[in-house]
Design an enzyme around this catalytic site. Structure first.
Site, mmCIF file in Angstrom:
data_model
loop_
_atom_site.group_PDB
_atom_site.id
_atom_site.type_symbol
_atom_site.label_atom_id
_atom_site.label_comp_id
_atom_site.label_asym_id
_atom_site.label_seq_id
_atom_site.Cartn_x
_atom_site.Cartn_y
_atom_site.Cartn_z
ATOM 1 N N ASP A 113 0.861 -1.185 0.000
ATOM 2 C CA ASP A 113 0.000 0.000 0.000
ATOM 3 C C ASP A 113 0.894 1.229 0.000
ATOM 4 O O ASP A 113 1.991 1.210 0.563
ATOM 5 C CB ASP A 113 -0.893 0.023 1.245
ATOM 6 C CG ASP A 113 -2.008 -1.016 1.197
ATOM 7 O OD1 ASP A 113 -2.379 -1.445 0.093
ATOM 8 O OD2 ASP A 113 -2.501 -1.393 2.269
ATOM 9 N N ASP A 129 -6.980 -1.377 -4.666
ATOM 10 C CA ASP A 129 -8.068 -0.990 -3.765
ATOM 11 C C ASP A 129 -8.980 0.046 -4.435
ATOM 12 O O ASP A 129 -10.202 0.001 -4.268
ATOM 13 C CB ASP A 129 -7.517 -0.417 -2.459
ATOM 14 C CG ASP A 129 -6.711 -1.425 -1.653
ATOM 15 O OD1 ASP A 129 -6.924 -2.642 -1.815
ATOM 16 O OD2 ASP A 129 -5.858 -0.985 -0.860
#
Length: 158
Positions: A113, A129
């Site tokens: 991330d 995402d």
């Protein structure tokens, strides 16, 4: 619409993995890079959970859920041949994002991330995402506004 799915899913996975490779190469050593100081940063993070870091280290669950979603979506796309562009796009985004994160879990043991909205203290996330969230919103819009009898269908139905 099957062409969108067949070409779109691999393209989304490649785009996601490319951004994660860049994050691994350039952000891992510096931790964070402010694009707009105090608002939006690129911040390296290894996520061993699901969205927003919940369900840490539950890899078996993630593998099963992802496999079920991908199989059901693929069967749906090829058996029913949806004629709605919006529905096909939403399914393509959902599957592409799910597979992008699955690749990370299988290859690295965690999801990379790096997109960090510091201003609102939002959990750090990635491009996959984004695909999943956009796909989910589009699917909800389709179900709410366009999925129904022909007289109530919206402009994206056929």
């Amino acid at each position: 619409m099957r062409a969108l799915y067949c070409f779109g899913v691999p393209l989304l996975v490649v785009l996601d993995q490319l951004t994660k490779q860049l994050a691994l190469r350039f952000l891992k050593t510096i931790d964070t890079f402010p694009l707009w100081h105090g608002v939006f940063h690129l911040t390296y993070c290894e996520n061993r959970g699901a969205a927003f870091g919940i369900l840490q280290n539950q890899f078996s669950l993630f593998y099963v859920v992802t496999a079920v979603v991908v199989i059901l979506a693929t069967v749906y796309m090829f058996k029913t041949r949806p004629r709605s562009f919006l529905l096909s796009l939403s399914i393509t985004l959902l599957v592409g994002g799910a597979l992008g994160n699955l690749v990370d879990r299988v290859m690295r043991g965690f999801v990379v991330d790096f997109l960090d909205f510091c201003l609102i203290n939002f959990p750090i996330f990635n491009v996959a995402d984004c695909f999943v969230m956009i796909g989910a919103v589009l699917l909800a819009l389709y179900v709410i506004f366009w999925d129904g009898p022909p007289e109530k269908q919206g402009p994206f139905s056929e």
